[in-house]
Design a protein around this motif. Structure first.
Motif, PDB file in Angstrom:
ATOM      1  N   GLU A  76       0.564  -1.011  -0.093  1.00 19.28           N
ATOM      2  CA  GLU A  76      -0.092  -0.225   0.254  1.00 19.28           C
ATOM      3  C   GLU A  76       1.286   1.341  -0.100  1.00 19.28           C
ATOM      4  O   GLU A  76       0.695   2.450  -0.824  1.00 19.28           O
ATOM      5  N   ALA A  77       1.485   1.736   0.233  1.00 17.41           N
ATOM      6  CA  ALA A  77       2.751   2.641   1.038  1.00 17.41           C
ATOM      7  C   ALA A  77       2.834   2.475  -0.648  1.00 17.41           C
ATOM      8  O   ALA A  77       3.144   4.273  -1.041  1.00 17.41           O
ATOM      9  N   ASN A  79       2.011   1.448  -2.989  1.00 15.14           N
ATOM     10  CA  ASN A  79       0.864   2.050  -3.842  1.00 15.14           C
ATOM     11  C   ASN A  79       0.480   4.040  -4.371  1.00 15.14           C
ATOM     12  O   ASN A  79      -0.039   4.268  -4.192  1.00 15.14           O
ATOM     13  N   LEU A  80       0.687   4.307  -2.527  1.00 15.85           N
ATOM     14  CA  LEU A  80       0.675   5.906  -2.060  1.00 15.85           C
ATOM     15  C   LEU A  80       1.660   6.735  -3.301  1.00 15.85           C
ATOM     16  O   LEU A  80       1.229   7.844  -3.901  1.00 15.85           O
ATOM     17  N   LYS A  81       2.810   5.950  -2.588  1.00 19.69           N
ATOM     18  CA  LYS A  81       4.230   6.724  -3.859  1.00 19.69           C
ATOM     19  C   LYS A  81       3.604   6.643  -5.417  1.00 19.69           C
ATOM     20  O   LYS A  81       3.635   7.726  -6.157  1.00 19.69           O
ATOM     21  N   ALA A  83       1.049   6.833  -6.750  1.00 18.30           N
ATOM     22  CA  ALA A  83      -0.799   7.514  -6.741  1.00 18.30           C
ATOM     23  C   ALA A  83      -0.387   8.891  -6.922  1.00 18.30           C
ATOM     24  O   ALA A  83      -0.218   9.968  -7.648  1.00 18.30           O
ATOM     25  N   SER A  84       0.520   8.882  -6.554  1.00 16.44           N
ATOM     26  CA  SER A  84       1.373  10.940  -6.121  1.00 16.44           C
ATOM     27  C   SER A  84       2.164  11.231  -7.126  1.00 16.44           C
ATOM     28  O   SER A  84       1.823  11.994  -7.266  1.00 16.44           O
ATOM     29  N   PHE A  87       0.170  12.262  -9.993  1.00  9.40           N
ATOM     30  CA  PHE A  87      -0.234  13.094  -9.434  1.00  9.40           C
ATOM     31  C   PHE A  87       0.817  14.366  -9.940  1.00  9.40           C
ATOM     32  O   PHE A  87       1.188  15.389 -10.829  1.00  9.40           O
ATOM     33  N   ALA A  88       1.788  13.722  -9.323  1.00 11.24           N
ATOM     34  CA  ALA A  88       3.495  15.413  -9.316  1.00 11.24           C
ATOM     35  C   ALA A  88       3.855  15.222 -10.836  1.00 11.24           C
ATOM     36  O   ALA A  88       4.325  16.713 -10.876  1.00 11.24           O
ATOM     37  N   TYR A 279      -2.626   0.016  -6.904  1.00 13.40           N
ATOM     38  CA  TYR A 279      -2.873   1.133  -7.640  1.00 13.40           C
ATOM     39  C   TYR A 279      -2.913   1.306  -9.356  1.00 13.40           C
ATOM     40  O   TYR A 279      -1.681   1.227  -9.492  1.00 13.40           O
TER      41      TYR A 279
END
Lengths: 313, 313
Positions: A76-77, A79-81, A83-84, A87-88, A279
């Motif tokens: 999940e961590a 995925n978090l990276k 995902a962002s 966007f970034a 993700y």
DNA sequence: ATGTAGCGTAGCTGTTGGAGTTTCATGGAG
DNA sequence: CTCCATGAAACTCCAACAGCTACGCTACAT
């Protein structure tokens, strides 16, 4: 509890319970890892690893549960990276596509062309490999999307989605006697030396099964990993080829004739594989939709969520 | 990325984007949180919160995704602690059961008695509340298991499992004229003042719907939260009671007569609610199985995994 | 205009994660 | 049985950093 600590214990397990190697692969020191593992074990109140003296000899019962959850957290961590970073960096990024020769050579070119046009800033990487390699790459997170016809259903950690069905065809050099016998039968085929795919490739299992069912032993003279090699040897007159119908192009493959064999072998389903719980970025969905228009973002999301329920073509 | 940072951003969201309050509720300082949020945003390369000047005014688009994943990570971290504390403390622990009056009073006593005998070291806590409160407790993780007949299906984050079906019955004081009219009809019922459950309690919605369907306005003289209150007023002659059949006991409820009303109102299903993705301890499973023998560990696990597919009674 | 709620900045400090080195335990080869 | 290679723990030391206090600044309400 720190994410770092979870990374350490997961890496120790991955390196076969060798703390020093885990340290090396994480670019840190062995004592640092030992210390953090100890701290984590103290905090949780359970021993994660079994030790004999100072060696790690196994994973304890609670350790198994802890490691499983830790892996989920780290995923999940990740995925978090992902995902962002999507966007970034806007539309730019990297997409690793793993596919078999057949897919890469015959099905994907158009898709890749359109995808690159749509997403000029995404670095698209193709990894070619066997169905099993493909599955493992996707499981390990080394590839984002896997495409193959075989083997993908063996892995619990993969979500697979049907892309399209296809059948085999028989190819023969022009003027080959078999071209006279219409309709083609398995018994007829078995009289000739055959050239087809290697085990576990491109529907080879279906070919075997068809002959088995009628109790005939086919004379497979040569096996290859891809249709191009097969076609070459068929041209040389070494035998009849059985390949995916996708791989035959009457225009290009001069000197060869294809006979439909849909009635002889079960049809095959090309499948797309994604790792459960990953993700997906906008462009992952885009590539999937380009390849299989019926797999809209919504359908893919449903499959990722539901897990169990299978989408049918 | 640190777990602590994720805790901070999630808490900020929970406290309505007020950093100071988040700091207070996490027993730390506001500047510390501000700093960590900034560090996290820098690392991820996206703004999680929208700001106007120095105020937090909203959650950005990427922030929504980040927060969602962060919550999942924290929940898993929670699971990790729960799981290992189960191993650490052996069979001891704490189980919070949230239930409505009806369940707590009539269905659960046996279960609780057996559970306590089986697990003397587990501290069992019962929270009594309305179905909506129960659902929210479970969603918030304040209760481990929720049991109610209504409202539980409104929450996406809950897994619900059917426990048992039950029907309503009508209770009347001995000698009441309605006892003559067999079989009982809704029209007959509507002639008398009725005493039943409050809205959103114990199948009240089914009662309303039954009268609506025949276009009759029942004369509900009094509503209560539980059957005991209803029985009291029925005894006093204030009207007829409609209660769950589970709540009537011919032995104890002297002076009252129950008439089966299964044919008048739809049957109700008591459901058990668990939070999606929560690690269940051995004794969680045990309590569930005690209450509903058909809900074995395997069945519950399936429901937690599958999510979508519904287990039918 | 002015007060207040609430976030950012600066500077300080105690904590801690990690490097380096040394010590200890295990198991295998001679 | 001895000796050595492997590999984890112990200890010391240092740099980085999370978090605290004090304070300044901005937005918004009255």
């Amino acid at each position: 509890m720190k994410l770092q600590q979870l990374r350490y214990i997961v890496e120790i397990q991955r390196q076969g319970l060798n703390v020093s190697e885990a340290a090396e692969s994480l670019y840190t020191s062995q004592p640092g890892i030992s210390k953090q593992v100890k701290l984590l074990e103290d905090e949780l109140g359970v021993a994660i690893f079994e030790r004999s003296g100072k060696r790690f000899t196994g994973v304890s019962e609670p350790g198994k549960v802890v490691l499983e959850i830790a892996e989920r957290i780290l995923r999940e961590a990740e995925n978090l990276k992902r995902a962002s970073s999507e966007f970034a960096t806007g539309s730019s990024g990297r997409l690793v596509l793993a596919a078999t020769h057949t897919q890469a050579r015959y099905a994907l070119p158009v898709v890749v062309r359109d995808f690159v046009a749509q997403h000029p800033d995404v670095k698209l990487e193709m990894h070619q490999g066997s169905p099993i390699q493909i599955a493992e790459w996707v499981v390990a997170g080394e590839a984002d999307i896997g495409i193959a016809t075989e083997s993908l259903d063996q892995y619990q950690q993969l979500i697979t989605l049907p892309i399209r069905q296809w059948t085999h065809c028989v190819i023969a050099p022009e003027g080959h006697p078999i071209l006279e016998s219409q309709p083609l039968s398995l018994n007829e085929l078995a009289k000739w030396p055959l050239i087809t795919y290697d085990t576990a490739f491109t529907g080879r299992s279906r070919i075997n099964r068809a002959f088995e069912r009628i109790g005939v032993q086919p004379n497979v003279a040569l096996t290859a990993l891809d249709a191009d090699v097969i076609k070459t040897y068929v041209s040389l007159g070494l035998g009849l080829g059985i390949i995916s119908a996708l791989a035959f192009d009457a225009q290009r493959d001069t000197g060869l004739v294809a006979i439909d064999a849909a009635h002889l072998f079960e049809s095959n389903t090309t499948r797309l594989a994604l790792r459960r719980g990953t993700y997906l970025r906008r462009y992952d969905y885009d590539l999937i939709s380009l390849f299989a228009p019926h797999l809209s973002k919504r359908v893919v999301e449903m499959a990722m969520q539901g897990g169990g329920d299978e989408y049918q073509l």
